[in-house]
Design a protein around this motif. Structure first.
Motif, PDB file in Angstrom:
ATOM      1  N   ALA A  37      27.696  35.356  88.603  1.00 27.67           N
ATOM      2  CA  ALA A  37      27.091  34.488  87.585  1.00 27.67           C
ATOM      3  C   ALA A  37      25.610  34.806  87.448  1.00 27.67           C
ATOM      4  N   SER A  38      25.116  34.702  86.194  1.00 27.81           N
ATOM      5  CA  SER A  38      23.706  35.022  85.957  1.00 27.81           C
ATOM      6  C   SER A  38      23.272  34.545  84.576  1.00 27.81           C
ATOM      7  N   ALA A  39      21.961  34.624  84.354  1.00 29.02           N
ATOM      8  CA  ALA A  39      21.371  34.317  83.050  1.00 29.02           C
ATOM      9  C   ALA A  39      20.224  35.285  82.822  1.00 29.02           C
ATOM     10  N   SER A  40      20.118  35.809  81.597  1.00 22.92           N
ATOM     11  CA  SER A  40      18.964  36.650  81.269  1.00 22.92           C
ATOM     12  C   SER A  40      17.732  35.760  81.192  1.00 22.92           C
ATOM     13  N   LEU A  41      16.552  36.358  81.253  1.00 22.36           N
ATOM     14  CA  LEU A  41      15.311  35.582  81.240  1.00 22.36           C
ATOM     15  C   LEU A  41      15.184  34.671  80.025  1.00 22.36           C
ATOM     16  N   ASP A  42      15.673  35.128  78.864  1.00 24.67           N
ATOM     17  CA  ASP A  42      15.582  34.314  77.646  1.00 24.67           C
ATOM     18  C   ASP A  42      16.870  33.535  77.359  1.00 24.67           C
ATOM     19  N   TYR A  43      17.822  33.569  78.291  1.00 15.51           N
ATOM     20  CA  TYR A  43      19.099  32.856  78.186  1.00 15.51           C
ATOM     21  C   TYR A  43      19.969  33.339  77.024  1.00 15.51           C
ATOM     22  N   SER A  44      19.696  34.533  76.504  1.00 17.71           N
ATOM     23  CA  SER A  44      20.524  35.057  75.409  1.00 17.71           C
ATOM     24  C   SER A  44      21.849  35.614  75.916  1.00 17.71           C
ATOM     25  N   LYS A  45      21.932  35.898  77.203  1.00 14.50           N
ATOM     26  CA  LYS A  45      23.180  36.364  77.827  1.00 14.50           C
ATOM     27  C   LYS A  45      23.395  35.583  79.110  1.00 14.50           C
ATOM     28  N   LEU A  46      24.569  34.975  79.213  1.00 14.81           N
ATOM     29  CA  LEU A  46      24.937  34.206  80.394  1.00 14.81           C
ATOM     30  C   LEU A  46      26.283  34.696  80.903  1.00 14.81           C
ATOM     31  N   THR A  47      26.456  34.689  82.185  1.00 14.74           N
ATOM     32  CA  THR A  47      27.770  34.893  82.786  1.00 14.74           C
ATOM     33  C   THR A  47      27.975  33.709  83.695  1.00 14.74           C
ATOM     34  N   GLY A  48      29.058  32.971  83.450  1.00 17.05           N
ATOM     35  CA  GLY A  48      29.266  31.766  84.243  1.00 17.05           C
ATOM     36  C   GLY A  48      30.680  31.241  84.157  1.00 17.05           C
ATOM     37  N   GLN A  49      30.910  30.205  84.939  1.00 16.21           N
ATOM     38  CA  GLN A  49      32.213  29.569  85.030  1.00 16.21           C
ATOM     39  C   GLN A  49      32.348  28.487  83.966  1.00 16.21           C
ATOM     40  N   LEU A  50      33.502  28.471  83.315  1.00 19.15           N
ATOM     41  CA  LEU A  50      33.784  27.452  82.303  1.00 19.15           C
ATOM     42  C   LEU A  50      34.324  26.181  82.939  1.00 19.15           C
ATOM     43  N   PHE A  51      33.840  25.063  82.433  1.00 16.48           N
ATOM     44  CA  PHE A  51      34.365  23.753  82.798  1.00 16.48           C
ATOM     45  C   PHE A  51      34.655  23.005  81.503  1.00 16.48           C
ATOM     46  N   PHE A  52      35.839  22.413  81.399  1.00 15.85           N
ATOM     47  CA  PHE A  52      36.125  21.558  80.254  1.00 15.85           C
ATOM     48  C   PHE A  52      35.897  20.132  80.703  1.00 15.85           C
ATOM     49  N   VAL A  53      35.012  19.437  80.006  1.00 14.07           N
ATOM     50  CA  VAL A  53      34.657  18.074  80.362  1.00 14.07           C
ATOM     51  C   VAL A  53      35.207  17.138  79.290  1.00 14.07           C
ATOM     52  N   HIS A  54      36.011  16.174  79.728  1.00 16.35           N
ATOM     53  CA  HIS A  54      36.678  15.245  78.812  1.00 16.35           C
ATOM     54  C   HIS A  54      35.763  14.079  78.460  1.00 16.35           C
ATOM     55  N   THR A  55      34.673  14.371  77.811  1.00 19.84           N
ATOM     56  CA  THR A  55      33.742  13.336  77.364  1.00 19.84           C
ATOM     57  C   THR A  55      33.331  13.687  75.941  1.00 19.84           C
ATOM     58  N   ASP A  56      33.008  12.711  75.153  1.00 19.79           N
ATOM     59  CA  ASP A  56      32.555  12.944  73.786  1.00 19.79           C
ATOM     60  C   ASP A  56      33.534  13.831  73.013  1.00 19.79           C
ATOM     61  N   GLY A  57      34.825  13.598  73.188  1.00 25.12           N
ATOM     62  CA  GLY A  57      35.843  14.388  72.493  1.00 25.12           C
ATOM     63  C   GLY A  57      36.153  15.714  73.166  1.00 25.12           C
ATOM     64  N   GLY A  58      35.530  15.987  74.288  1.00 23.76           N
ATOM     65  CA  GLY A  58      35.770  17.223  75.041  1.00 23.76           C
ATOM     66  C   GLY A  58      34.731  18.279  74.723  1.00 23.76           C
ATOM     67  N   VAL A  59      34.073  18.777  75.755  1.00 19.43           N
ATOM     68  CA  VAL A  59      33.074  19.841  75.589  1.00 19.43           C
ATOM     69  C   VAL A  59      33.272  20.896  76.670  1.00 19.43           C
ATOM     70  N   TRP A  60      32.858  22.116  76.354  1.00 17.97           N
ATOM     71  CA  TRP A  60      32.876  23.207  77.313  1.00 17.97           C
ATOM     72  C   TRP A  60      31.485  23.392  77.891  1.00 17.97           C
ATOM     73  N   VAL A  61      31.429  23.525  79.206  1.00 10.98           N
ATOM     74  CA  VAL A  61      30.184  23.763  79.922  1.00 10.98           C
ATOM     75  C   VAL A  61      30.303  25.118  80.600  1.00 10.98           C
ATOM     76  N   VAL A  62      29.232  25.911  80.534  1.00 11.01           N
ATOM     77  CA  VAL A  62      29.163  27.182  81.257  1.00 11.01           C
ATOM     78  C   VAL A  62      28.148  27.007  82.380  1.00 11.01           C
ATOM     79  N   ARG A  63      28.623  27.113  83.623  1.00  9.59           N
ATOM     80  CA  ARG A  63      27.731  27.026  84.786  1.00  9.59           C
ATOM     81  C   ARG A  63      27.435  28.445  85.239  1.00  9.59           C
ATOM     82  N   TYR A  64      26.166  28.853  85.100  1.00 16.04           N
ATOM     83  CA  TYR A  64      25.745  30.214  85.421  1.00 16.04           C
ATOM     84  C   TYR A  64      24.918  30.289  86.706  1.00 16.04           C
ATOM     85  N   ALA A  65      24.690  29.146  87.362  1.00 19.03           N
ATOM     86  CA  ALA A  65      23.952  29.103  88.631  1.00 19.03           C
ATOM     87  C   ALA A  65      24.440  27.903  89.435  1.00 19.03           C
TER      88      ALA A  65
END
Length: 126
Positions: A37-65
């Motif tokens: 997992a990582s993030a570029s300095l300007d956050y234009s490229k992220l590599t991370g784990q997906l989490f689906f959160v069942h709030t506000d109709g469901g949202v995807w979160v990418v955890r990169y750290a």
């Protein structure tokens, strides 16, 4: 059988390799992804784990750290709903290209709102 006053070593969890930090946060980065997992300095490229959160109709979160790492956005972003995420599952490791469009979302998760132009699967979650 030990006698009173005999020297018996005390085995503590740390001595036998048991994690003593308590339960892992369910929204923390999986240990198997920590080196990927990582993030570029300007956050234009992220590599991370997906989490689906069942709030506000469901949202995807990418955890990169990991949660414990200092980061401007707390180590995760909330994906804006402009891309179809039907090909992905909770726990997948993905590469995301895009931009932060708001520093904080109005969800309990916090994090920045991120508009992804491209999402690619790196590794299937288990």
């Amino acid at each position: 059988m030990p006698t009173i006053g005999s020297h018996n070593p005390v085995i503590t969890p740390a001595k036998i390799g048991i994690d003593t930090e308590g339960p892992k946060n369910p929204f923390d980065l999986a240990r198997r992804y920590e080196g990927k997992a990582s993030a570029s300095l300007d956050y234009s490229k992220l590599t991370g784990q997906l989490f689906f959160v069942h709030t506000d109709g469901g949202v995807w979160v990418v955890r990169y750290a990991p949660i414990s790492k200092e980061d401007r956005y707390g180590g995760s972003v909330v994906l804006a709903r402009d891309l179809s995420m039907n090909d992905y599952q909770d726990g997948d490791l993905v590469s995301v290209e895009g931009e932060v469009i708001a520093d904080k979302v109005k969800l309990p998760l916090g994090g920045a709102l991120y508009r992804a132009a491209k999402v690619s699967l790196v590794e299937k979650g288990q």
